[in-house]
Design a protein around this motif. Structure first.
Motif, PDB file in Angstrom:
ATOM      1  N   LEU A  85     -51.036  11.870 -23.995  1.00 12.40           N
ATOM      2  CA  LEU A  85     -49.651  12.266 -24.255  1.00 12.40           C
ATOM      3  C   LEU A  85     -48.959  11.395 -25.308  1.00 12.40           C
ATOM      4  CD1 LEU A  85     -48.559  12.868 -20.553  1.00 12.40           C
ATOM      5  CD2 LEU A  85     -49.095  14.621 -22.267  1.00 12.40           C
ATOM      6  N   SER A  86     -49.712  10.578 -26.020  1.00 18.35           N
ATOM      7  CA  SER A  86     -49.099   9.593 -26.916  1.00 18.35           C
ATOM      8  C   SER A  86     -48.323  10.224 -28.055  1.00 18.35           C
ATOM      9  CB  SER A  86     -50.170   8.653 -27.480  1.00 18.35           C
ATOM     10  OG  SER A  86     -51.121   9.377 -28.248  1.00 18.35           O
ATOM     11  N   GLU A  87     -48.697  11.435 -28.489  1.00 22.46           N
ATOM     12  CA  GLU A  87     -48.003  12.102 -29.591  1.00 22.46           C
ATOM     13  C   GLU A  87     -47.444  13.454 -29.143  1.00 22.46           C
ATOM     14  OE1 GLU A  87     -50.005  10.838 -33.661  1.00 22.46           O
ATOM     15  OE2 GLU A  87     -51.548  11.373 -32.213  1.00 22.46           O
ATOM     16  N   ASN A  88     -47.050  13.503 -27.882  1.00 22.89           N
ATOM     17  CA  ASN A  88     -46.521  14.730 -27.306  1.00 22.89           C
ATOM     18  C   ASN A  88     -44.998  14.632 -27.224  1.00 22.89           C
ATOM     19  OD1 ASN A  88     -45.655  16.685 -25.252  1.00 22.89           O
ATOM     20  ND2 ASN A  88     -47.842  17.017 -24.903  1.00 22.89           N
ATOM     21  N   VAL A 100     -35.846   7.125 -18.963  1.00 19.03           N
ATOM     22  CA  VAL A 100     -36.944   6.160 -19.056  1.00 19.03           C
ATOM     23  C   VAL A 100     -37.286   5.945 -20.526  1.00 19.03           C
ATOM     24  CG1 VAL A 100     -39.372   5.740 -18.488  1.00 19.03           C
ATOM     25  CG2 VAL A 100     -37.854   6.812 -16.809  1.00 19.03           C
ATOM     26  N   ALA A 101     -37.449   4.692 -20.943  1.00 23.97           N
ATOM     27  CA  ALA A 101     -37.736   4.386 -22.344  1.00 23.97           C
ATOM     28  C   ALA A 101     -39.173   4.773 -22.700  1.00 23.97           C
ATOM     29  CB  ALA A 101     -37.514   2.909 -22.615  1.00 23.97           C
ATOM     30  N   PHE A 102     -39.317   5.335 -23.886  1.00 26.18           N
ATOM     31  CA  PHE A 102     -40.644   5.659 -24.412  1.00 26.18           C
ATOM     32  C   PHE A 102     -41.040   4.562 -25.387  1.00 26.18           C
ATOM     33  CE2 PHE A 102     -43.280   8.028 -27.612  1.00 26.18           C
ATOM     34  CZ  PHE A 102     -44.363   8.273 -26.781  1.00 26.18           C
ATOM     35  N   ILE A 103     -42.140   3.884 -25.104  1.00 29.70           N
ATOM     36  CA  ILE A 103     -42.588   2.791 -25.972  1.00 29.70           C
ATOM     37  C   ILE A 103     -43.377   3.408 -27.125  1.00 29.70           C
ATOM     38  CG2 ILE A 103     -43.823   0.595 -26.094  1.00 29.70           C
ATOM     39  CD1 ILE A 103     -43.320   0.298 -23.094  1.00 29.70           C
ATOM     40  N   GLY A 104     -42.619   3.996 -28.026  1.00 30.59           N
ATOM     41  CA  GLY A 104     -43.163   4.729 -29.150  1.00 30.59           C
ATOM     42  C   GLY A 104     -42.012   5.200 -30.010  1.00 30.59           C
ATOM     43  N   PRO A 105     -42.274   6.071 -30.973  1.00 27.28           N
ATOM     44  CA  PRO A 105     -41.234   6.514 -31.896  1.00 27.28           C
ATOM     45  C   PRO A 105     -40.313   7.557 -31.283  1.00 27.28           C
ATOM     46  CG  PRO A 105     -43.280   7.628 -32.381  1.00 27.28           C
ATOM     47  CD  PRO A 105     -43.595   6.632 -31.299  1.00 27.28           C
ATOM     48  N   MET A 289     -50.082  11.043 -40.458  1.00 32.73           N
ATOM     49  CA  MET A 289     -49.463   9.874 -39.831  1.00 32.73           C
ATOM     50  C   MET A 289     -49.674   9.962 -38.339  1.00 32.73           C
ATOM     51  SD  MET A 289     -45.586   8.326 -39.981  1.00 32.73           S
ATOM     52  CE  MET A 289     -45.279   6.661 -39.342  1.00 32.73           C
ATOM     53  N   ASN A 290     -50.212   8.900 -37.777  1.00 32.49           N
ATOM     54  CA  ASN A 290     -50.402   8.815 -36.335  1.00 32.49           C
ATOM     55  C   ASN A 290     -49.222   8.066 -35.745  1.00 32.49           C
ATOM     56  OD1 ASN A 290     -53.054  10.079 -35.852  1.00 32.49           O
ATOM     57  ND2 ASN A 290     -53.753   8.470 -37.221  1.00 32.49           N
ATOM     58  N   THR A 291     -48.455   8.775 -34.932  1.00 29.46           N
ATOM     59  CA  THR A 291     -47.220   8.212 -34.384  1.00 29.46           C
ATOM     60  C   THR A 291     -47.505   7.493 -33.062  1.00 29.46           C
ATOM     61  OG1 THR A 291     -46.756  10.347 -33.338  1.00 29.46           O
ATOM     62  CG2 THR A 291     -45.775   9.944 -35.492  1.00 29.46           C
ATOM     63  N   ARG A 292     -48.400   6.562 -33.137  1.00 29.56           N
ATOM     64  CA  ARG A 292     -48.850   5.852 -31.934  1.00 29.56           C
ATOM     65  C   ARG A 292     -49.613   4.606 -32.362  1.00 29.56           C
ATOM     66  NH1 ARG A 292     -54.220   6.905 -32.376  1.00 29.56           N
ATOM     67  NH2 ARG A 292     -54.878   8.946 -33.132  1.00 29.56           N
ATOM     68  N   LEU A 293     -50.053   3.860 -31.377  1.00 33.38           N
ATOM     69  CA  LEU A 293     -50.948   2.732 -31.602  1.00 33.38           C
ATOM     70  C   LEU A 293     -52.340   3.274 -31.924  1.00 33.38           C
ATOM     71  CD1 LEU A 293     -50.853  -0.428 -31.324  1.00 33.38           C
ATOM     72  CD2 LEU A 293     -51.824  -0.094 -29.034  1.00 33.38           C
TER      73      LEU A 293
END
Length: 666
Positions: A85-88, A100-105, A289-293
């Motif tokens: 779900l990292s780029e969902n 809840v905070a999303f540790i991502g963009p 672009m990968n919007t994740r680690l």
């Protein structure tokens, strides 16, 4: 700062996030499927919540299940890792509604950049160089063939929501486009729940180089240099390094500035990666672009000293970046090898089962070099068929590239894995390959250098002689131990002879061994002398030796009259005989392997998705016979020669074991 975060992922990356969270005093929550009940990330976390059955589409990518775990544990933030779900954007939106905070963009950046078609349009508007292609959605295989012809072969067929090599195919003609389109759609639907496909020009002789960016919510954004990711198999990265041996300072700056400009154009914050294809003239084109680690983030951390996971957490908590662009430098060189549960001798097909032995090299962090192993498994654990087959990410750092490579060679030789197929021999071979050593490589490296697959390595003479000298000295130690155990003679060392014949790699080496308290001197028949020192004890599966002042690490197994030795990508049986027995052994006939040329055997555990022929069909060389799905990838099995199908032993939907007979030929 957050008190508790949930990691919406599994395996290696979940363990990695837990380490950084623990370092800054944050409690962690793991989630797990039934297949991961005893996984390492579950053991490491402070809490763990079951979220469903083994298939990812029934557990890790079910947003409602993850949200339930968040509510049950009171987690204040979620780190999604990579994949799943990292780029969902819907997941990020669900977290936002929950507070809840999303540790991502931000959700908008995920939507803009997570869809490859949309991201290319935005990149073009931002004056970022892009690869020519068709940005619209493609309805069926016929339309795909038409578009590919207009673009010009070769083309890349890609899943719009894809990543990690899933849903991606290179096509060189209409037939490959037709087949690749359907396989890409199937993989995309299975992995991402989104089967949209687009097509772009495949740049020949390309290098895959990506820029790491990091932004905060206060308008600050920096690039942390580049990673070279050109050594890939099936569009999946295998070896990465930072910096790239190909870029100069001017190109690095230009790529970095474009990456930051693109990130700012979509209001990006957190860690992200802008990927480029770079041709032989150092022209670069935006890929995605990968919007994740990224999986390969450790090499960036090793050359910059920045803990990317920690910074992601701090940015999500509203903190400013503690550095600017001028503070980011390049310190030394780092290399990452992805250790996969894949059998390189069987076309890199996935392997599953229990890790009967798992002993990674010791992690080291000194001013001279670093050995780092990011992993999510342990000895006795299971490699499941349901998820990505990566076992570990082995990284080394040193002041220079040559030193980092040498430390990686030793680390790979020291890595013990038993119970499943793995790619350690292949990785060792790459580290010794002249093209890799010189830095002269493209994304076609594996296809070009191993066109017939990987069948092991023949050691060059200098390396082989070092192994012969080492095993001869080890054999003498083992023989002394054997005579002591038998109790047949008081003077054990006198019982063991000095003259032996070592047979390795189909060569015979007469040697004489003179031992002393410090080790052994091994003299070859041609007068060459090698000095061997070691504290190896018979029965130890790993031998760390010093041969002529240089380290040599051997994985050792006992066989009749010698050792099964693995080192530097080579696996060889070393037989050690007395001169007379060596003469007799040369007269023994060679045992031939069984003939399976009239059978199609299943090369891996998996599900039979499709059978492309019927009994009685005459098939041509290269024609598709069947498709096997394993570890989220579809593998097409093709005819190796012209044959007639006489019997089909399995049907679509069947679960197959390794070497199970799928069909037979005349």
């Amino acid at each position: 700062m957050f008190r508790k975060i949930l990691i919406a992922n599994r395996g290696e990356i979940a363990c990695r996030v837990i380490k950084s969270a623990r370092k800054i005093g944050i409690a962690t929550v793991a989630i797990y499927s039934d297949a991961d009940r005893d996984a390492l990330h579950v053991r490491m976390a402070d809490e763990a919540v079951r979220i469903g059955r083994p298939p990812a589409n029934q557990s890790y990518i079910v947003i409602d299940n993850v949200m339930r775990a968040i509510r049950e544990t009171g987690a204040e933030a979620v780190h999604p890792g990579y994949g799943f779900l990292s780029e969902n954007a819907k997941f990020a939106e669900a977290l936002e509604r929950e507070g809840v905070a999303f540790i991502g963009p931000p959700k908008g950046a995920i939507e803009a950049m997570g869809d490859k078609i949309t991201s290319k349009k935005i990149a073009m508007e931002a004056n970022v160089s892009t690869v020519p292609g068709y940005m619209g959605l493609i309805g069926d295989a016929d339309e795909a063939v038409k578009i590919a012809g207009e673009i010009g072969y070769p083309v890349m067929i890609k899943a719009s929501a894809g990543g990690g090599g899933k849903g991606m195919r290179i096509a060189w003609n209409d037939q490959e486009t037709r087949e690749g389109f359907q396989s890409s759609k199937n993989e995309a639907a299975s992995s991402f729940g989104d089967d949209r496909i687009f097509i772009e020009k495949f740049v020949t002789k390309p290098r895959h180089i990506e820029i790491q960016v990091l932004g905060d919510t206060h308008g600050n954004c920096v690039y942390l240099n580049e990673r070279e990711c050109s050594i890939q198999r099936r569009n999946q990265k295998v070896v990465e390094e930072a910096p790239s041996p190909f870029l100069d300072a001017a190109i690095r700056k230009a790529m970095g500035e474009q990456a930051v400009a693109l990130a700012k154009a979509v209001g990006y914050c957190s860690a992200g990666t802008v990927e480029f294809i770079v041709d032989g003239e150092r022209n670069f084109y935006f890929l995605e672009m990968n919007t994740r680690l990224q999986v390969e983030h450790p090499v960036t951390e090793l050359i910059t000293g920045v803990d990317l996971v920690e910074q992601m957490i701090r940015v999500a908590a509203g903190e400013k970046l503690p550095f600017g662009q001028k503070d980011i430098g390049i310190n030394g060189w780092a290399i990452e090898n992805r250790v996969y549960a894949e059998d390189p001798y069987r076309g890199f097909l996935p392997s599953i089962g229990r890790l009967s032995r798992y002993r990674p090299p010791a992690e080291i962090a000194t001013a001279d070099h670093v050995v780092r192993n990011d992993t999510g498994v342990y000895e006795g654990g299971e490699i499941s068929m349901y998820y990505d087959p990566m076992i570990a990410k082995l990284c080394t750092w040193a002041p220079t590239r040559a030193q980092a490579i040498e430390h990686m060679r030793v680390a790979l030789d020291s890595f013990e894995i038993e119970g499943i197929g793995h790619n350690l021999p292949f990785l060792s071979a790459v580290m010794d390959h002249p093209k890799f050593i010189s830095g002269d490589m493209t994304t076609a490296f594996i296809a070009e250098e191993y066109p017939d697959g990987f069948s092991g390595v023949d050691l060059p003479q200098e390396a082989l002689r070092r192994v012969v000298a080492a095993t001869a000295a080890m054999h003498r130690v083992a023989e002394i131990r054997r005579t002591r155990v038998s109790g047949r003679m008081d003077n054990h060392e006198r019982r063991v002879g000095t003259d032996w014949v070592v047979i390795a790699q189909n060569q015979r080496f007469p040697v004489a061994i003179r031992a002393d308290r410090g080790g052994a001197t091994v003299e070859f028949g041609d007068g060459t002398i090698h000095r061997v020192e070691s504290d190896w004890t018979p029965g130890d599966p790993l031998a760390t030796l010093d041969v002529d002042g240089a380290p040599l690490v051997l994985k050792v197994g006992k066989i009749t009259a010698g050792f099964r030795v693995r080192t530097r990508g080579a696996a060889l049986d070393v037989r050690i005989y007395t001169p007379r027995i060596a003469e007799l052994a040369a007269l023994m006939p060679e045992k031939l392997p069984p003939d399976t040329s009239r059978m199609l055997l299943c090369p891996m555990p998996g599900k039979l998705v499709a059978v492309a022929v019927i009994e009685g069909d005459e098939v041509q060389e290269g024609q598709a016979l069947a498709t096997i799905e394993a570890m989220k990838m579809e593998n097409v099995l093709r005819a190796e020669k012209k044959v007639r199908v006489t019997k089909i032993n399995a049907a679509p939907g069947d679960s197959l074991a390794v070497d199970q007979i799928i069909m037979e030929f005349e």
